[in-house]
Design a protein around this motif. Structure first.
Motif, PDB file in Angstrom:
ATOM      1  N   THR A 285       2.845  -2.631  21.532  1.00 35.16           N
ATOM      2  CA  THR A 285       2.902  -4.042  21.351  1.00 35.16           C
ATOM      3  C   THR A 285       3.111  -4.913  19.849  1.00 35.16           C
ATOM      4  O   THR A 285       2.116  -4.292  19.073  1.00 35.16           O
ATOM      5  N   ALA A 286       4.220  -5.461  20.170  1.00 36.65           N
ATOM      6  CA  ALA A 286       4.534  -6.013  18.749  1.00 36.65           C
ATOM      7  C   ALA A 286       3.295  -7.105  18.097  1.00 36.65           C
ATOM      8  O   ALA A 286       2.262  -7.743  18.422  1.00 36.65           O
ATOM      9  N   PRO A 287       2.882  -6.148  16.748  1.00 37.73           N
ATOM     10  CA  PRO A 287       2.269  -7.553  16.281  1.00 37.73           C
ATOM     11  C   PRO A 287       2.139  -8.922  15.440  1.00 37.73           C
ATOM     12  O   PRO A 287       3.187  -9.457  15.888  1.00 37.73           O
ATOM     13  N   GLY A 288       1.529  -9.544  15.266  1.00 31.45           N
ATOM     14  CA  GLY A 288       0.837 -10.987  16.347  1.00 31.45           C
ATOM     15  C   GLY A 288       1.358 -11.504  17.497  1.00 31.45           C
ATOM     16  O   GLY A 288       0.827 -12.965  17.573  1.00 31.45           O
ATOM     17  N   GLU A 289       1.138 -10.247  18.285  1.00 32.46           N
ATOM     18  CA  GLU A 289       1.840 -11.450  19.616  1.00 32.46           C
ATOM     19  C   GLU A 289       0.194 -11.897  20.306  1.00 32.46           C
ATOM     20  O   GLU A 289       0.287 -12.993  21.167  1.00 32.46           O
TER      21      GLU A 289
ATOM     22  N   GLY B 130      -2.103 -12.569  17.894  1.00 26.98           N
ATOM     23  CA  GLY B 130      -2.388 -14.220  16.944  1.00 26.98           C
ATOM     24  C   GLY B 130      -1.506 -14.247  15.563  1.00 26.98           C
ATOM     25  O   GLY B 130      -0.854 -14.883  15.987  1.00 26.98           O
ATOM     26  N   ALA B 131      -1.669 -13.771  14.702  1.00 25.56           N
ATOM     27  CA  ALA B 131      -0.853 -14.409  13.466  1.00 25.56           C
ATOM     28  C   ALA B 131       0.158 -13.838  13.744  1.00 25.56           C
ATOM     29  O   ALA B 131       0.616 -12.672  14.254  1.00 25.56           O
ATOM     30  N   PRO B 132       1.947 -14.073  13.267  1.00 27.15           N
ATOM     31  CA  PRO B 132       2.692 -13.480  13.764  1.00 27.15           C
ATOM     32  C   PRO B 132       3.656 -12.271  13.306  1.00 27.15           C
ATOM     33  O   PRO B 132       2.221 -12.377  11.995  1.00 27.15           O
ATOM     34  N   PRO B 133       4.075 -11.258  12.288  1.00 29.18           N
ATOM     35  CA  PRO B 133       3.783 -10.402  12.261  1.00 29.18           C
ATOM     36  C   PRO B 133       4.646 -10.825  11.073  1.00 29.18           C
ATOM     37  O   PRO B 133       5.129 -12.369  10.528  1.00 29.18           O
TER      38      PRO B 133
ATOM     39  N   GLY C 243       2.788  -0.527   6.854  1.00 20.96           N
ATOM     40  CA  GLY C 243       1.144  -1.511   7.531  1.00 20.96           C
ATOM     41  C   GLY C 243      -0.216  -0.751   7.003  1.00 20.96           C
ATOM     42  O   GLY C 243      -1.159  -1.650   7.249  1.00 20.96           O
ATOM     43  N   ARG C 244       0.393   0.581   6.533  1.00 22.27           N
ATOM     44  CA  ARG C 244      -1.026   1.100   5.613  1.00 22.27           C
ATOM     45  C   ARG C 244      -2.219  -0.007   4.356  1.00 22.27           C
ATOM     46  O   ARG C 244      -2.864   0.226   4.306  1.00 22.27           O
ATOM     47  N   ASP C 245      -1.344  -0.888   3.964  1.00 24.65           N
ATOM     48  CA  ASP C 245      -1.687  -2.096   2.919  1.00 24.65           C
ATOM     49  C   ASP C 245      -1.686  -3.347   3.428  1.00 24.65           C
ATOM     50  O   ASP C 245      -1.731  -4.521   2.756  1.00 24.65           O
ATOM     51  N   GLY C 246      -1.387  -2.944   5.279  1.00 23.49           N
ATOM     52  CA  GLY C 246      -1.756  -4.475   5.988  1.00 23.49           C
ATOM     53  C   GLY C 246      -0.494  -5.285   5.763  1.00 23.49           C
ATOM     54  O   GLY C 246      -0.894  -6.450   6.286  1.00 23.49           O
ATOM     55  N   LEU C 247       0.668  -4.481   6.200  1.00 24.38           N
ATOM     56  CA  LEU C 247       1.663  -5.232   6.085  1.00 24.38           C
ATOM     57  C   LEU C 247       2.040  -5.370   7.387  1.00 24.38           C
ATOM     58  O   LEU C 247       2.184  -4.557   8.517  1.00 24.38           O
ATOM     59  N   ARG C 248       2.144  -6.416   8.251  1.00 20.35           N
ATOM     60  CA  ARG C 248       2.076  -6.159   9.814  1.00 20.35           C
ATOM     61  C   ARG C 248       3.938  -6.496  10.466  1.00 20.35           C
ATOM     62  O   ARG C 248       4.404  -7.561   9.576  1.00 20.35           O
ATOM     63  N   CYS C 249       4.592  -5.490  10.496  1.00 16.82           N
ATOM     64  CA  CYS C 249       6.061  -5.705  10.988  1.00 16.82           C
ATOM     65  C   CYS C 249       6.565  -5.685  12.210  1.00 16.82           C
ATOM     66  O   CYS C 249       5.975  -4.957  13.137  1.00 16.82           O
ATOM     67  N   GLN C 250       7.934  -6.298  12.263  1.00 19.13           N
ATOM     68  CA  GLN C 250       8.417  -5.871  14.034  1.00 19.13           C
ATOM     69  C   GLN C 250       9.555  -5.269  13.895  1.00 19.13           C
ATOM     70  O   GLN C 250      10.050  -5.319  12.515  1.00 19.13           O
ATOM     71  N   MET C 251       9.927  -4.924  15.019  1.00 17.93           N
ATOM     72  CA  MET C 251      10.977  -4.048  14.353  1.00 17.93           C
ATOM     73  C   MET C 251      12.465  -4.045  16.339  1.00 17.93           C
ATOM     74  O   MET C 251      11.724  -3.805  16.490  1.00 17.93           O
ATOM     75  N   VAL C 252      13.044  -4.872  15.424  1.00 19.67           N
ATOM     76  CA  VAL C 252      14.017  -5.607  16.846  1.00 19.67           C
ATOM     77  C   VAL C 252      15.010  -4.480  16.256  1.00 19.67           C
ATOM     78  O   VAL C 252      16.300  -4.356  15.377  1.00 19.67           O
ATOM     79  N   PHE C 253      15.529  -3.486  17.734  1.00 19.60           N
ATOM     80  CA  PHE C 253      16.328  -2.489  17.460  1.00 19.60           C
ATOM     81  C   PHE C 253      18.043  -3.185  18.530  1.00 19.60           C
ATOM     82  O   PHE C 253      17.189  -3.118  19.615  1.00 19.60           O
ATOM     83  N   VAL C 254      18.826  -3.339  18.502  1.00 22.32           N
ATOM     84  CA  VAL C 254      19.889  -3.405  19.195  1.00 22.32           C
ATOM     85  C   VAL C 254      21.303  -2.459  18.808  1.00 22.32           C
ATOM     86  O   VAL C 254      21.431  -1.896  17.880  1.00 22.32           O
TER      87      VAL C 254
END
Length: 344
Positions: free
Chosen positions: A13-17, A19-22, A48-59
């Motif tokens: 589940t992508a962060p922000g889906e 709620g708030a965006p990544p 994410g341990r310090d509260g940074l919401r990240c999305q990873m898009v691999f192509v």
């Protein structure tokens, strides 16, 4: 019938889906990188341990190893991973563009699958960008090392000089492109910059279509189209160099001629914005001349004549007013070198 260019596969589940965006999207082209992917995913997830919401898009760019299987497994264990599969190998530039279209984060970084992320420098940069809504690009220091030997662990010499001149001993410096113009000839790596997603999406930023030097266009977009730029004396990436690798960077044959297509694409950007061309064309020709001098001794003999012909064609685009400004203000030696190539 044209084949579908990409097939999206989602995992987690992508962060922000809901709620708030990544906060930050990592766009990562992948080609035969199965051994490196777990390390990168772990390093990004640790943010994410310090509260940074990240999305990873691999192509995945038509890998022939187990990269896709590894990514699908990782997507089942880590949140925020998306996978785009390309049925044919099209190059890192088009892979980045495909991932860029899926970026949902407030900020985006284009990273390489086999490089090492130093994520501890990211939080401060994002705080600075949050505090200044016109700060669109943050460029970091980097280091690179040769695979397995670690025989060199520093920035390129010219890049060190450029960064030191802009920082003047400070940990960071901020300005517009008029202040930061010399960054245009900073090595055009994509992975040492954090970009404001909404601004550059509206500005039409993209990477080039060629298989070599496709990151030149993205680099120039990220600087010329930024309202404000920050440079930071902090290392965000260790770039792993594969000296004997089979990647396109090591090409000495026909693919190397695509360098001129990449330079043409970038010059198209300047021609579409005459005020930028008049102000920054000398940096463009410094870059073109530097790339030609780098590539020329590495070419297979069969391609030396077409290489010189392509360079002549590129030089025919040189604006006479820009040449005069180079000769009288910016780079008289370069102006003479360009003219000498045309008339020889």
């Amino acid at each position: 019938m044209k084949r579908e260019a990409e097939q999206k596969v989602s995992g987690g589940t992508a962060p922000g889906e809901q709620g708030a965006p990544p906060d930050l999207t990592f766009v990562v082209p992948v080609h035969n990188a199965e051994a490196h992917l777990p390390r990168l995913v772990r390093n990004v997830s640790n943010l994410g341990r310090d509260g940074l919401r990240c999305q990873m898009v691999f192509v995945d760019d038509a890998s022939s190893d187990g990269s896709v299987a590894v990514l699908k497994d990782l997507a089942g264990r880590y949140p925020g991973i998306e996978l785009i599969e390309s049925p044919e190998n099209r190059g890192a530039g088009l892979a980045r563009n495909a991932g860029w279209a899926r970026a949902a984060g407030r900020y985006t970084i284009f990273f390489d699958a086999d490089d090492i992320l130093h994520g501890d420098v990211i939080h401060g940069a994002i705080a600075d960008m949050d505090a200044d809504p016109e700060l669109d690009t943050v460029l970091f220091a980097y280091r690179y090392e040769r695979e397995e030997t670690a025989s060199f662990t520093d920035m390129g010499y010219e890049d060190k000089i450029t960064l030191a001149a802009l920082l003047q001993g400070a940990p960071r410096a901020t300005g517009d492109i008029e202040d930061m113009g010399r960054l245009l000839v900073f090595t055009n790596y994509p992975w040492n910059k954090i970009l404001r997603t909404a601004h550059f999406r509206q500005a039409g930023m993209r990477f080039g279509k060629t298989r070599v030097n496709n990151d030149i266009l993205g680099h120039w977009h990220s600087l010329l189209l930024a309202r404000r730029i920050m440079v930071r004396d902090a290392i965000i990436c260790t770039h792993i160099v594969h000296p004997q690798g089979g990647n396109i960077t090591n090409s000495s044959g026909r693919d190397r001629l695509q360098m001129f297509e990449a330079l043409d694409e970038t010059y198209d950007l300047l021609e579409a914005n005459p005020h930028l061309r008049r102000r920054f064309a000398h940096f463009y020709w410094i870059l073109a001349n530097r790339l030609v001098r780098w590539a020329r001794p590495r070419l297979d003999p069969d391609f030396r004549l077409p290489f010189e012909m392509r360079y002549t064609d590129l030089l025919m685009r040189l604006d006479l007013g820009d040449l005069a400004r180079m000769r009288t203000r910016h780079s008289p030696d370069l102006a003479c070198a360009l003219v000498n190539h045309l008339i020889r």
